[in-house]
Design a protein around this motif. Sequence first.
Motif, PDB file in Angstrom:
ATOM      1  N   GLY A   9       0.817  -1.210   0.000  1.00 57.96           N
ATOM      2  CA  GLY A   9       0.000   0.000   0.000  1.00 57.96           C
ATOM      3  C   GLY A   9       0.847   1.254   0.000  1.00 57.96           C
ATOM      4  O   GLY A   9       0.559   2.210  -0.730  1.00 57.96           O
ATOM      5  N   LYS A  10       1.898   1.263   0.813  1.00 54.54           N
ATOM      6  CA  LYS A  10       2.775   2.428   0.866  1.00 54.54           C
ATOM      7  C   LYS A  10       3.458   2.654  -0.483  1.00 54.54           C
ATOM      8  O   LYS A  10       3.604   3.795  -0.940  1.00 54.54           O
ATOM      9  N   HIS A  30       1.096   4.106  -2.898  1.00 48.92           N
ATOM     10  CA  HIS A  30       0.917   5.513  -2.512  1.00 48.92           C
ATOM     11  C   HIS A  30       2.070   6.360  -3.041  1.00 48.92           C
ATOM     12  O   HIS A  30       1.867   7.446  -3.604  1.00 48.92           O
ATOM     13  N   ASP A  31       3.313   5.897  -2.872  1.00 49.04           N
ATOM     14  CA  ASP A  31       4.473   6.665  -3.329  1.00 49.04           C
ATOM     15  C   ASP A  31       4.507   6.789  -4.850  1.00 49.04           C
ATOM     16  O   ASP A  31       4.820   7.860  -5.383  1.00 49.04           O
ATOM     17  N   HIS A  39       1.573   9.419  -5.502  1.00 48.20           N
ATOM     18  CA  HIS A  39       1.697  10.775  -4.958  1.00 48.20           C
ATOM     19  C   HIS A  39       3.095  11.373  -5.121  1.00 48.20           C
ATOM     20  O   HIS A  39       3.225  12.586  -5.294  1.00 48.20           O
ATOM     21  N   SER A  56      -7.465   2.052  -5.871  1.00 49.22           N
ATOM     22  CA  SER A  56      -8.143   3.031  -5.015  1.00 49.22           C
ATOM     23  C   SER A  56      -8.258   2.511  -3.580  1.00 49.22           C
ATOM     24  O   SER A  56      -8.059   3.267  -2.619  1.00 49.22           O
ATOM     25  N   HIS A  94      -6.213   0.405  -2.083  1.00 46.54           N
ATOM     26  CA  HIS A  94      -4.884   0.474  -1.478  1.00 46.54           C
ATOM     27  C   HIS A  94      -4.565   1.904  -1.042  1.00 46.54           C
ATOM     28  O   HIS A  94      -4.041   2.120   0.066  1.00 46.54           O
ATOM     29  N   LEU A  95      -4.863   2.877  -1.898  1.00 42.24           N
ATOM     30  CA  LEU A  95      -4.548   4.271  -1.575  1.00 42.24           C
ATOM     31  C   LEU A  95      -5.352   4.747  -0.371  1.00 42.24           C
ATOM     32  O   LEU A  95      -4.817   5.388   0.543  1.00 42.24           O
ATOM     33  N   SER A  96      -6.645   4.424  -0.360  1.00 46.39           N
ATOM     34  CA  SER A  96      -7.506   4.843   0.752  1.00 46.39           C
ATOM     35  C   SER A  96      -7.099   4.140   2.044  1.00 46.39           C
ATOM     36  O   SER A  96      -7.057   4.750   3.114  1.00 46.39           O
ATOM     37  N   TYR A 100      -4.155   2.933   2.800  1.00 53.57           N
ATOM     38  CA  TYR A 100      -2.865   3.433   3.283  1.00 53.57           C
ATOM     39  C   TYR A 100      -3.033   4.751   4.018  1.00 53.57           C
ATOM     40  O   TYR A 100      -2.451   4.951   5.098  1.00 53.57           O
ATOM     41  N   LYS A 101      -3.856   5.655   3.465  1.00 52.83           N
ATOM     42  CA  LYS A 101      -4.090   6.934   4.155  1.00 52.83           C
ATOM     43  C   LYS A 101      -4.751   6.703   5.509  1.00 52.83           C
ATOM     44  O   LYS A 101      -4.368   7.314   6.518  1.00 52.83           O
ATOM     45  N   THR A 114      -2.232   5.291   7.933  1.00 50.93           N
ATOM     46  CA  THR A 114      -1.308   6.351   8.339  1.00 50.93           C
ATOM     47  C   THR A 114      -1.947   7.250   9.381  1.00 50.93           C
ATOM     48  O   THR A 114      -1.310   7.611  10.387  1.00 50.93           O
TER      49      THR A 114
END
Length: 334
Positions: free
Chosen positions: A149-150, A153-154, A157, A178, A180-182, A184-185, A188
């Motif tokens: 996921g990270k 994200h990298d 972003h 989507s 994975h991105l959600s 990960y946020k 975090t």
Amino acid sequence: MSTQYAMIQGKQVPYTITRIPNDQIELDPNNPRVQYLVGQMAGTVTQDKLDELIWAKDQAKALAQSIFQNGGVREAIIVQPVGDKYRVREGNTRLVCNRHLAEQNPGDQRFSMIPAHIFEHILTEEDIAVMLADFHVAGKIKWDAYEQGKHIHDLFHVYGKTYDWLSDHLRMSKSKISEHLSAYKATTDFLQVHPVPANIKKFSLFQELMKKKDLKARYDDSDEFRQKLYGWLDKDRISDSRQMRSLPDILQNPDAVKALDTQGFDEAAKILITNDPSRGSDLFHAVKLATEALKAAPASDIQDLKGGNAQKLIMLRNLKRSLEDISTLAGITL
């Protein structure tokens, strides 16, 4: 040594194939697998500490056993020259395993060196990120869910990769990206409130949450719900992604919510089962499905019964007898 070429982001990049002694290689302090743990520590993290963090992961022990059985590392690591040493850009865990095997088996030359692909100072950080995605997100040697996921994200972003690029390159649907991105946020944000290193494993719970539109909307829109969820996760009231699938039903039952608050998922589930026995019994799950099917019986089946379809009539009579038998055994009247 021999020189080969790798196609990376449309570029033909040369690299050298060789074997390097363990002590000539250093671990990457930006290794994605331990980046969160490194971030929790003040000051510069030593090579020994990096080794300790990587070796502590369960997967490292299993990999070391596999390397021992194979008689050494087979999959080459990727390194770049840094000063008088080489820095690992892919394969930190393999190097740590090889080092520990060398310590455990002094004099065994199978573990004193490691196969490596040496890339000179041509690869950018973006190139490295793409290569790691090839190996550990889209490839066979997959990272843990949080680490994947990270990395997604990298790529999105930090390196500006589009949904189309991610979908094509990672062989993953856009909806999965989507998620994975959600997730990960959300993970975090959770870690900022509860920064326990073990909590990174709860990424899979947030990933499951993101699959449910109503639950995701509630999470996004309600700070009160988010804080309550953080409490459940922090106290391990919910500890498995399968439990997250039942959360919408729990939220509709005040008694189940109270049980989840005070005792955890198992007690909340018991209340749901009391209200709906089909949740905890294969028999009553079948009864529920059969009842729903009978209520929605198609006209064609009813006409068949009217027309004297013997086999369908036998099946219904068998059902009736089975219900009578079970009611007799239970001492109840239906």
